[in-house]
Design an enzyme around this catalytic site. Structure first.
Site, PDB file in Angstrom:
ATOM      1  N   TYR A  82      25.232  48.577  35.918  1.00  0.00           N
ATOM      2  CA  TYR A  82      26.683  48.377  35.963  1.00  0.00           C
ATOM      3  C   TYR A  82      27.326  48.768  34.626  1.00  0.00           C
ATOM      4  O   TYR A  82      28.341  49.467  34.579  1.00  0.00           O
ATOM      5  CB  TYR A  82      26.927  46.906  36.294  1.00  0.00           C
ATOM      6  CG  TYR A  82      28.350  46.476  36.449  1.00  0.00           C
ATOM      7  CD1 TYR A  82      29.082  46.803  37.587  1.00  0.00           C
ATOM      8  CD2 TYR A  82      28.973  45.694  35.473  1.00  0.00           C
ATOM      9  CE1 TYR A  82      30.390  46.364  37.746  1.00  0.00           C
ATOM     10  CE2 TYR A  82      30.267  45.250  35.621  1.00  0.00           C
ATOM     11  CZ  TYR A  82      30.976  45.588  36.757  1.00  0.00           C
ATOM     12  OH  TYR A  82      32.265  45.153  36.908  1.00  0.00           O
ATOM     13  N   LYS A 130      30.004  51.686  34.056  1.00  0.00           N
ATOM     14  CA  LYS A 130      31.337  51.326  33.564  1.00  0.00           C
ATOM     15  C   LYS A 130      31.675  52.056  32.262  1.00  0.00           C
ATOM     16  O   LYS A 130      32.829  52.427  32.032  1.00  0.00           O
ATOM     17  CB  LYS A 130      31.438  49.809  33.369  1.00  0.00           C
ATOM     18  CG  LYS A 130      31.474  49.018  34.679  1.00  0.00           C
ATOM     19  CD  LYS A 130      32.543  49.540  35.617  1.00  0.00           C
ATOM     20  CE  LYS A 130      33.048  48.535  36.618  1.00  0.00           C
ATOM     21  NZ  LYS A 130      34.017  49.124  37.572  1.00  0.00           N
TER      22      LYS A 130
HETATM   23  P1  NAI Z   1      35.486  42.489  44.764  1.00  0.00           P
HETATM   24  O1  NAI Z   1      34.060  42.513  45.214  1.00  0.00           O
HETATM   25  O2  NAI Z   1      36.345  41.366  45.197  1.00  0.00           O
HETATM   26  O3  NAI Z   1      36.224  43.836  45.171  1.00  0.00           O
HETATM   27  C1  NAI Z   1      35.599  45.086  45.210  1.00  0.00           C
HETATM   28  C2  NAI Z   1      36.028  45.769  46.487  1.00  0.00           C
HETATM   29  O4  NAI Z   1      35.478  47.085  46.505  1.00  0.00           O
HETATM   30  C3  NAI Z   1      35.515  45.043  47.740  1.00  0.00           C
HETATM   31  O5  NAI Z   1      36.604  44.737  48.598  1.00  0.00           O
HETATM   32  C4  NAI Z   1      34.559  46.043  48.356  1.00  0.00           C
HETATM   33  O6  NAI Z   1      34.508  45.994  49.774  1.00  0.00           O
HETATM   34  C5  NAI Z   1      35.078  47.359  47.845  1.00  0.00           C
HETATM   35  N1  NAI Z   1      34.055  48.397  47.841  1.00  0.00           N
HETATM   36  C6  NAI Z   1      32.767  48.287  47.434  1.00  0.00           C
HETATM   37  N2  NAI Z   1      32.119  49.441  47.609  1.00  0.00           N
HETATM   38  C7  NAI Z   1      33.020  50.327  48.118  1.00  0.00           C
HETATM   39  C8  NAI Z   1      32.963  51.689  48.477  1.00  0.00           C
HETATM   40  N3  NAI Z   1      31.817  52.383  48.365  1.00  0.00           N
HETATM   41  N4  NAI Z   1      34.061  52.286  48.945  1.00  0.00           N
HETATM   42  C9  NAI Z   1      35.228  51.594  49.079  1.00  0.00           C
HETATM   43  N5  NAI Z   1      35.341  50.284  48.771  1.00  0.00           N
HETATM   44  C10 NAI Z   1      34.248  49.663  48.285  1.00  0.00           C
HETATM   45  O7  NAI Z   1      35.430  42.571  43.170  1.00  0.00           O
HETATM   46  P2  NAI Z   1      36.583  42.564  42.066  1.00  0.00           P
HETATM   47  O8  NAI Z   1      36.223  41.542  41.074  1.00  0.00           O
HETATM   48  O9  NAI Z   1      37.932  42.534  42.664  1.00  0.00           O
HETATM   49  O10 NAI Z   1      36.313  43.966  41.355  1.00  0.00           O
HETATM   50  C11 NAI Z   1      37.217  45.046  41.356  1.00  0.00           C
HETATM   51  C12 NAI Z   1      36.806  46.007  40.253  1.00  0.00           C
HETATM   52  O11 NAI Z   1      36.959  45.370  38.981  1.00  0.00           O
HETATM   53  C13 NAI Z   1      35.372  46.481  40.332  1.00  0.00           C
HETATM   54  O12 NAI Z   1      35.292  47.824  39.951  1.00  0.00           O
HETATM   55  C14 NAI Z   1      34.674  45.606  39.311  1.00  0.00           C
HETATM   56  O13 NAI Z   1      33.490  46.189  38.837  1.00  0.00           O
HETATM   57  C15 NAI Z   1      35.758  45.497  38.264  1.00  0.00           C
HETATM   58  N6  NAI Z   1      35.605  44.382  37.349  1.00  0.00           N
HETATM   59  C16 NAI Z   1      35.789  43.104  37.788  1.00  0.00           C
HETATM   60  C17 NAI Z   1      35.648  42.062  36.901  1.00  0.00           C
HETATM   61  C18 NAI Z   1      35.918  40.679  37.292  1.00  0.00           C
HETATM   62  O14 NAI Z   1      35.904  39.793  36.380  1.00  0.00           O
HETATM   63  N7  NAI Z   1      36.206  40.369  38.549  1.00  0.00           N
HETATM   64  C19 NAI Z   1      35.192  42.281  35.514  1.00  0.00           C
HETATM   65  C20 NAI Z   1      35.111  43.673  35.146  1.00  0.00           C
HETATM   66  C21 NAI Z   1      35.281  44.660  36.062  1.00  0.00           C
END
Ligand code: NAI
Length: 302
Positions: free
Chosen positions: A166, A170
């Site tokens: 990851y 990133k």
């Molecule tokens: P989340 O798991 O709630 O949302 C991620 C979404 O991406 C999900 O709805 C999932 O179905 C969708 N997804 C996954 N693979 C996919 C694909 N191949 N094609 C289309 N959609 C796909 O997670 P969250 O926390 O909302 O994360 C959003 C972004 O923020 C991610 O890139 C994550 O790595 C990043 N992030 C989040 C942090 C946090 O504290 N929540 C910290 C740092 C980064």
């Protein structure tokens, strides 16, 4: 200064069926943007798929009087990326904003990590940004306008135990941004990176409950929305945020020390003996492109 509005603009948000992406999509719609809600609808580790995540967010936007369409393709295939952009062009005629937000986690300490765990994370975060951004950029270039966000993470920028896949993906996105900021600027296309911090299904079991209560996804929205506005001139920066705190992060270069004269061989012992000066970051600055590193060597090259 007035409200930030996106009337007449089209925003594509990947992974917008939940978590942070959903919050971004809702706010863009509230501010007048037409929105493509992309989500594969799989589990946190990327397995499975379902239309309901994207459909639910599209319904929410429509109920509040906004315009949105769902797209269920995976970001990590070339066809998927093209379909996501095509969904925007077919429904709304353009693409002004792309938020590369879709993500999965497959945490493991490096020594135990399988190649499948490495590849699947690379595929969604890094390949996904390539697959969606390339067709989006082609449309934005024709429009002579675009705002692109890549979602990095403090795990990559600063490091986090158990997330070598990851973290690498990133930080790879930061390299991706550093090059695109140069290639796309002449078309009035800006690209920035955000490192959000929020409770979501991705982090709900790692954040202590007392902290999780305050780290709401919605507190990350205003930075993404401002960076995507036409008035924002920022290009090629990393912003870290969470719980209502916002700051800028950067890769910096110290001014270092010229040991040699571009003629004399320098033994490793000389590096050892000057290591504290070489490694000193007092006054270190970010560089706006790789050529700027030559400023430090210039006296030796003239
Ligand atoms: P989340 O798991 O709630 O949302 C991620 C979404 O991406 C999900 O709805 C999932 O179905 C969708 N997804 C996954 N693979 C996919 C694909 N191949 N094609 C289309 N959609 C796909 O997670 P969250 O926390 O909302 O994360 C959003 C972004 O923020 C991610 O890139 C994550 O790595 C990043 N992030 C989040 C942090 C946090 O504290 N929540 C910290 C740092 C980064």
């Amino acid at each position: 200064m007035g409200d930030i509005r996106f009337d007449g603009k089209v925003a594509v948000v990947t992974g917008a069926g939940g978590g942070l992406g959903r919050e971004y999509a809702l706010d863009f719609a509230k501010r007048g943007a037409k929105v493509v809600v992309n989500d594969l609808g799989g589990a946190r580790d990327g397995s499975g798929q379902s239309r309901s995540a994207a459909d639910t967010v599209v319904d929410e936007i429509k109920k509040m009087g906004g315009s949105a369409v769902a797209c269920y393709d995976s970001v990590s295939t070339v066809d998927g990326g093209e379909n996501i952009v095509k969904a925007a062009v077919d429904a709304f005629g353009r693409v002004d904003i792309l938020v590369n937000n879709a993500g999965i986690l497959r945490d493991k300490t490096f020594i135990k990590m399988t190649v499948e765990e490495w590849d699947s994370v690379m595929s969604v975060h890094l390949r996904g940004a390539f697959c969606v951004t390339r067709p989006a950029l082609a449309v934005m270039r024709e429009q002579n306008f675009g705002r692109i966000i890549v979602t990095t993470s403090v795990s990559g920028v600063f490091g986090n135990f158990g997330q070598s896949n990851y973290g690498a993906a990133k930080m790879g996105l930061v390299g991706f941004m550093n090059v695109l900021k140069l290639e796309a600027a002449k078309y009035n296309i800006h690209i920035n990176a955000v490192a959000p911090n929020a409770v979501s299904r991705m982090t709900q079991d790692v954040l202590p409950p007392e902290i999780a209560k305050k780290m709401l996804a919605k507190f990350n929205v205003p930075m993404v929305v401002y960076l995507c506005s036409e008035e924002c001139a920022e290009n090629g920066s990393i912003f870290v945020m969470g719980a209502g705190w916002f700051g800028k992060a950067a890769v910096v270069c110290g001014s270092g020390i010229a040991l040699g004269d571009a003629k004399r061989d320098i033994p490793a012992e000389e590096v050892r003996d000057n290591f504290s000066k070489i490694a000193n970051l007092d006054g270190a600055k970010p560089l706006s492109n790789s050529a700027e590193v030559f400023q430090f060597m210039a006296p030796l090259l003239s």
